[in-house]
Design an enzyme around this catalytic site. Structure first.
Site, PDB file in Angstrom:
ATOM      1  CG  ASP A 134      -0.907  14.743  -2.280  1.00 47.28           C
ATOM      2  OD1 ASP A 134      -1.805  13.937  -2.715  1.00 47.28           O
ATOM      3  OD2 ASP A 134      -0.124  14.555  -1.454  1.00 47.28           O
ATOM      4  CB  CYS A 199      12.175   0.586  -6.624  1.00 48.75           C
ATOM      5  SG  CYS A 199      11.268   0.160  -8.384  1.00 48.75           S
ATOM      6  CB  CYS A 219       3.702   1.020   1.590  1.00 49.40           C
ATOM      7  SG  CYS A 219       4.925   2.431   1.465  1.00 49.40           S
ATOM      8  CB  CYS A 246       9.668   4.528   3.643  1.00 48.68           C
ATOM      9  SG  CYS A 246      10.809   3.301   2.856  1.00 48.68           S
TER      10      CYS A 246
END
Ligand code: SF4
Ligand code: SF4
Length: 360
Positions: A134, A199, A219, A246
């Site tokens: 990542d 979602c 977001c 989140c």
């Protein structure tokens, strides 16, 4: 080389998922261009790097990609299960599940490097390889889909039918011509979202602007971690008690209801059962941290990404969302902390503290 050997080694190293995909032009990489054109990436300029749309620009001799997934779920509750309940010892915040323990980059790195080393021992001739935990300009989720690890859900995350979405993804790009996990006649795992839209309905800021499309600028993960200035007022109330990331669109996902628990102690919350716990941290503690304390406490944690200023800003906003009443004794300490921060020389901190005071 047989994919079976690689996936076996990956599992022995502790990865939960592993697959191989041949380098190709995946349709999702074209959608990504549109996503960037819409400006959905906000201040995350690194996402505009053209290599993200073409992994062969990362490794010229690229032939195959090994994609590995590591489960980071723990036995602790989901944010939606404990939000709004009264927690002892003052107002609490929520830190995203992936950041509770040790920095996942390090954990992924050591496993990916070990896998790359095993490959080098197995293959006698020299070959190119580059591992990213990542950390690189690589579209991990798209590669994971075509390596057979799962589907891309309406919340835009990789979902695996058995493991859910609490997954860190790491990749090894290589010049080796490996046998892909899916044959030419096999399709990637079927999208099992069906008619579900939990979602989308649960997202407090409307960041999932349509199924499979996220406007990152809305977001809470972006707002609390990536955004450097003040949090736009329109999102502050919806941020609620979130101070770092989140989890809501993962918490509500049916595929995470029975997600297995990872055995790694590295992903357990740091300093559990102390007043410095990263699971349900005290908001005043976070707001009061000095820059030096922040550096010390979050050394070796993914949370250093938001930097001290971001953490204090986020804690102020969350304190402004606690519903504390000025006349009540328990509001006194929060008010003292916020009044001190409102005099900060840092404009973002001062303004966030003032906003919070205006709501107590
Ligand atoms: Fe919405 Fe939170 Fe998911 Fe972001 S992480 S899309 S704010 S629910
Ligand atoms: Fe798909 Fe439902 Fe999970 Fe959203 S909550 S990713 S729609 S299964």
């Amino acid at each position: 080389m047989e994919t079976k050997w690689i996936t076996e080694q990956a599992h022995l190293l502790g990865f939960d998922l592993c697959g191989v995909v041949s380098a190709a032009a995946f349709p999702e990489l074209d959608y990504f261009k549109d996503w960037i054109a819409h400006g959905f990436q906000g201040e995350m300029k690194y996402l505009e790097d053209p290599r993200r749309q073409d992994p062969s620009l990362v490794l010229e001799s690229l032939r195959s990609i090994v994609v590995c997934g590591l489960n980071y779920n723990t036995e602790h509750p989901y944010s939606v299960e404990v939000a709004g309940t009264i927690h002892p010892g003052g107002a609490r915040g929520w830190i995203s599940r992936y950041a509770w323990g040790d920095d996942y980059h390090e954990v992924l790195w050591s496993k990916l490097n070990a896998l790359e080393l095993l490959l080098k021992q197995k293959v006698s001739e020299p070959f190119g390889a580059r591992a990213y935990a990542d950390t690189g300009p690589v579209p991990e989720r798209v590669l994971a889909k075509y390596a057979g690890l799962g589907w891309l859900g309406k919340n835009t995350l990789l979902l695996n039918e058995k493991l859910g979405s609490w997954l860190f993804l790491g990749v090894i790009l290589t010049s080796l011509d490996l046998v892909p996990s899916l044959t030419d006649n096999e399709r990637p795992p079927v999208d099992l979202c069906g008619n579900c839209r939990q979602c989308l309905d649960a997202c407090p800021t409307g960041a999932l602007v349509e199924p499979y499309v996220m406007d990152a600028r809305r977001c809470i993960s972006y707002l609390t971690i990536e955004l450097r200035g003040s949090i736009p007022e329109e999102f502050r109330e919806q941020m609620g008690w979130q101070v770092y990331g989140c989890d809501i669109c993962q918490d509500v996902c049916p595929y995470n209801r029975a997600a297995p628990i990872a055995p790694l102690k590295e992903f357990q919350p740091r300093d559990m059962d102390t007043d410095k716990s990263l699971l349900l941290p005290e908001l005043e503690w976070l707001a009061r941290l000095t820059e030096e304390e922040f550096r010390e406490i979050f050394r070796g944690s993914a949370m250093k990404r938001t930097k001290w200023k971001g953490m204090v800003r986020n804690a102020c906003v969350a304190l402004g969302n606690t519903g504390l009443e000025r006349s009540k004794r328990e509001a006194r300490e929060a008010i003292d902390t916020l009044e001190r921060l409102a005099k900060s020389r840092d404009e973002v901190i001062a303004e966030s503290a003032e906003w919070a005071l205006s709501r107590i």
